[in-house]
Scaffold this motif. Structure first.
Motif, mmCIF file in Angstrom:
data_model
loop_
_atom_site.group_PDB
_atom_site.id
_atom_site.type_symbol
_atom_site.label_atom_id
_atom_site.label_comp_id
_atom_site.label_asym_id
_atom_site.label_seq_id
_atom_site.Cartn_x
_atom_site.Cartn_y
_atom_site.Cartn_z
ATOM 1 N N GLY A 140 39.219 44.923 32.468
ATOM 2 C CA GLY A 140 40.118 44.870 33.609
ATOM 3 C C GLY A 140 40.385 46.258 34.133
ATOM 4 N N LEU A 141 40.845 46.323 35.380
ATOM 5 C CA LEU A 141 41.046 47.619 36.002
ATOM 6 C C LEU A 141 42.494 48.086 35.986
ATOM 7 N N GLY A 142 43.453 47.174 35.908
ATOM 8 C CA GLY A 142 44.846 47.570 36.027
ATOM 9 C C GLY A 142 45.718 47.092 34.881
ATOM 10 N N ARG A 143 46.892 47.714 34.760
ATOM 11 C CA ARG A 143 47.930 47.245 33.852
ATOM 12 C C ARG A 143 49.240 47.282 34.619
ATOM 13 N N VAL A 144 50.064 46.257 34.439
ATOM 14 C CA VAL A 144 51.310 46.134 35.178
ATOM 15 C C VAL A 144 52.451 46.734 34.371
ATOM 16 N N ALA A 145 53.198 47.609 35.010
ATOM 17 C CA ALA A 145 54.377 48.215 34.385
ATOM 18 C C ALA A 145 55.429 48.395 35.463
ATOM 19 N N ASP A 146 56.651 47.956 35.174
ATOM 20 C CA ASP A 146 57.755 48.039 36.132
ATOM 21 C C ASP A 146 58.922 48.790 35.525
ATOM 22 N N GLY A 173 39.534 40.078 39.719
ATOM 23 C CA GLY A 173 40.433 39.229 38.949
ATOM 24 C C GLY A 173 39.749 38.477 37.831
ATOM 25 N N SER A 174 38.407 38.372 37.895
ATOM 26 C CA SER A 174 37.678 37.653 36.849
ATOM 27 C C SER A 174 37.349 38.532 35.650
ATOM 28 N N LEU A 175 37.473 39.847 35.794
ATOM 29 C CA LEU A 175 37.058 40.744 34.713
ATOM 30 C C LEU A 175 37.835 40.527 33.411
ATOM 31 N N PRO A 176 39.172 40.322 33.459
ATOM 32 C CA PRO A 176 39.891 40.154 32.188
ATOM 33 C C PRO A 176 39.437 38.954 31.358
ATOM 34 N N SER A 177 38.778 37.992 31.983
ATOM 35 C CA SER A 177 38.296 36.839 31.220
ATOM 36 C C SER A 177 36.859 37.039 30.746
ATOM 37 N N SER A 178 36.266 38.182 31.056
ATOM 38 C CA SER A 178 34.905 38.482 30.609
ATOM 39 C C SER A 178 34.938 39.108 29.222
ATOM 40 N N SER A 179 33.880 38.921 28.467
ATOM 41 C CA SER A 179 33.770 39.548 27.154
ATOM 42 C C SER A 179 33.657 41.061 27.317
ATOM 43 N N VAL A 215 34.496 55.965 41.154
ATOM 44 C CA VAL A 215 33.629 54.849 40.765
ATOM 45 C C VAL A 215 34.414 53.895 39.884
ATOM 46 N N HIS A 216 33.855 52.694 39.733
ATOM 47 C CA HIS A 216 34.373 51.710 38.780
ATOM 48 C C HIS A 216 33.167 51.188 37.997
ATOM 49 N N VAL A 217 32.829 51.871 36.921
ATOM 50 C CA VAL A 217 31.588 51.529 36.221
ATOM 51 C C VAL A 217 31.678 50.184 35.516
ATOM 52 N N THR A 218 32.898 49.689 35.263
ATOM 53 C CA THR A 218 33.033 48.382 34.605
ATOM 54 C C THR A 218 33.090 47.229 35.605
ATOM 55 N N ALA A 219 33.098 47.529 36.890
ATOM 56 C CA ALA A 219 33.219 46.484 37.916
ATOM 57 C C ALA A 219 31.863 45.828 38.141
ATOM 58 N N SER A 220 31.514 44.892 37.275
ATOM 59 C CA SER A 220 30.230 44.208 37.369
ATOM 60 C C SER A 220 30.225 43.160 38.468
ATOM 61 N N THR A 221 31.390 42.894 39.069
ATOM 62 C CA THR A 221 31.527 41.948 40.156
ATOM 63 C C THR A 221 32.609 42.448 41.105
ATOM 64 N N ALA A 222 32.560 41.981 42.345
ATOM 65 C CA ALA A 222 33.628 42.310 43.289
ATOM 66 C C ALA A 222 34.844 41.406 43.111
ATOM 67 N N ASP A 223 34.715 40.385 42.282
ATOM 68 C CA ASP A 223 35.848 39.525 41.945
ATOM 69 C C ASP A 223 36.584 40.159 40.772
ATOM 70 N N ALA A 233 49.888 31.798 39.698
ATOM 71 C CA ALA A 233 49.776 32.187 38.283
ATOM 72 C C ALA A 233 51.066 32.854 37.829
ATOM 73 N N ASN A 234 51.380 32.696 36.565
ATOM 74 C CA ASN A 234 52.574 33.325 36.020
ATOM 75 C C ASN A 234 52.237 34.211 34.828
ATOM 76 N N ALA A 235 51.560 33.634 33.851
ATOM 77 C CA ALA A 235 51.231 34.388 32.637
ATOM 78 C C ALA A 235 50.278 35.531 32.952
ATOM 79 N N ARG A 236 50.412 36.611 32.214
ATOM 80 C CA ARG A 236 49.550 37.773 32.397
ATOM 81 C C ARG A 236 49.184 38.299 31.024
ATOM 82 N N ASP A 237 47.914 38.582 30.814
ATOM 83 C CA ASP A 237 47.456 39.105 29.531
ATOM 84 C C ASP A 237 46.891 40.503 29.749
#
Length: 402
Positions: free
Chosen positions: A158-164, A73-79, A63-71, A147-151
């Protein structure tokens, strides 16, 4: 007494044996303490459930209990507080559907798990992984091409974090484990809801995946991997991943690897059905909606191949936003290729094994959490009774009627 209850005249369903026994079940302090005929318990609430089936509460392992939308990519800008409020409502409704335990496959954190455990809101027990680990441009990287910047600031939803790189993925895995993750989620292939990757791609190098598996193992945890194609699935299994999420395009070699590695498969058929039917209404971008067909038709074929080969299958749904309401429809979809008992095990005893909670959930054994479902109808004869919560006479969590 909180968590204490006596259910009388029940048909008790043991998922492991697939058999019914007639009798009573008593709980105390949130646990099952006695099962048998003609039980007596003074000063304990007694409920006559004659004619109903009592079975373990259901488990949804994706499950993704924080996924209030199917978009996504918009979650990180949500409160975060707004997302938390949505999550509490989503979890409450999951409990109403009979799911007393859920495993979050990225997005939920220790705050939601602690709040649920403390009774600040009603919902299923929550096992979380924090943020899923993704390579740049992978399934957990929600940036569009321009897009370039990532927060990745942890305050943001948000669901993911980027690590390389090996060092970075080790640090990311250790950080999620530091915060109490029950498992580590990695993106090992492309996906539907990500804007810049191909579904048939593999993601993360072998060295990076091995490092993540090593860190999880060191903490006595395990790795769950998002993977669709046989190439991605097989690679992840060979490198020590314990749980494959989706696996729609697996092959016969995948089945052999699941068995030899003692790994689990968590198909999520209902999410593709829902995304195709109404994903755009709930925020799924058009570019992602067009990718659904790549995996939709293959899901049942993969499930049938895995079931026939003896793979350990676990119930999962992966629904997003307003599509969470279809959570129980997965029972119907799986019943197209599996027997009712096999599907029930995937949502009880086999799920408990994956979650490292055997004897705690998914069973009516003495000592287990008193998370129970009282069902009108025979789920072994008609799995449809679990697909319709209207058939649930009572839902019990920790010995309390909810």
């Amino acid at each position: 007494m909180t968590g204490s209850l006596l259910l009388r005249n029940a048909r008790l369903l043991d998922p492991l044996s697939g058999e019914y026994t007639e009798g009573d079940l008593r709980t105390a302090d949130g646990r099952i303490v006695e099962v048998g005929p003609n039980l007596v318990a003074a000063e304990v609430r007694s409920v006559d459930v004659r004619g109903a089936v009592v079975m373990p509460g259901l488990v949804d392992a994706h499950v993704h209990v924080t996924a209030s939308t199917a978009d996504l990519g918009s979650l990180p800008s949500s409160s975060p507080s707004y997302v938390a409020a949505h999550s509490a409502r989503t979890m409450s409704r999951m409990l109403d559907r009979g799911f007393t335990t859920v495993r979050d496959a990225s997005g939920a954190d220790f705050g939601l798990a602690d709040a649920q455990a403390e009774g600040l809101f009603r919902g299923p027990r929550l096992l979380f992984c924090g943020r899923a680990l993704s390579q740049t441009g992978g399934h957990g990287d929600s940036r569009t091409r321009g897009a370039n910047a990532r927060d990745d600031h942890p305050c943001c939803a948000g669901l993911g974090r980027v690590a390389d790189g090996v060092d970075a993925v080790r640090a990311a895995a250790r950080d999620e484990l530091r915060k109490g993750a029950h498992h580590i989620k990695v993106m090992a292939s492309g996906g539907v809801a990500s804007p810049t990757d191909r579904i048939d791609s593999t993601q993360y190098s072998a060295d990076e995946l091995c490092a993540i598996v090593e860190e999880a193992s060191a903490a006595n945890r395990y790795v769950a991997a998002h993977a669709y194609t046989a190439r991605a699935v097989n690679r992840a299994l060979e490198l020590g991943v314990r749980s494959i999420e989706h696996g729609n395009l697996l092959d016969d070699r995948s089945v052999s690897l699941f068995l030899s590695q003692e790994a689990f498969l968590v198909p999520t058929l209902v999410t593709y059905w829902a995304l195709k039917e109404e994903g755009r209404e709930h925020g799924l971008p058009e570019s992602s909606w067009r990718k659904v067909d790549d995996v939709l038709g293959a899901g049942l074929t993969a499930l049938e191949r895995a079931a026939r080969g003896g793979v350990k299958l676990v119930y999962g749904t992966d629904l997003l936003g307003g599509m969470h309401r279809h959570q129980n429809h997965e029972f119907r979809l799986r019943a197209e290729v599996q027997s009712p008992l096999e599907v029930i095990r995937s949502a009880t005893s086999t799920a408990a094994e994956l979650l490292n909670l055997p004897g705690e959930i998914g069973t009516l054994s003495v000592g287990a959490y008193a998370d129970l479902l009282v069902v009108d109808g025979d789920p072994l004869a008609d799995i449809g009774v679990l697909a319709e919560p209207k058939h649930f006479r009572h839902i019990i969590q920790g010995g309390d009627l909810i």
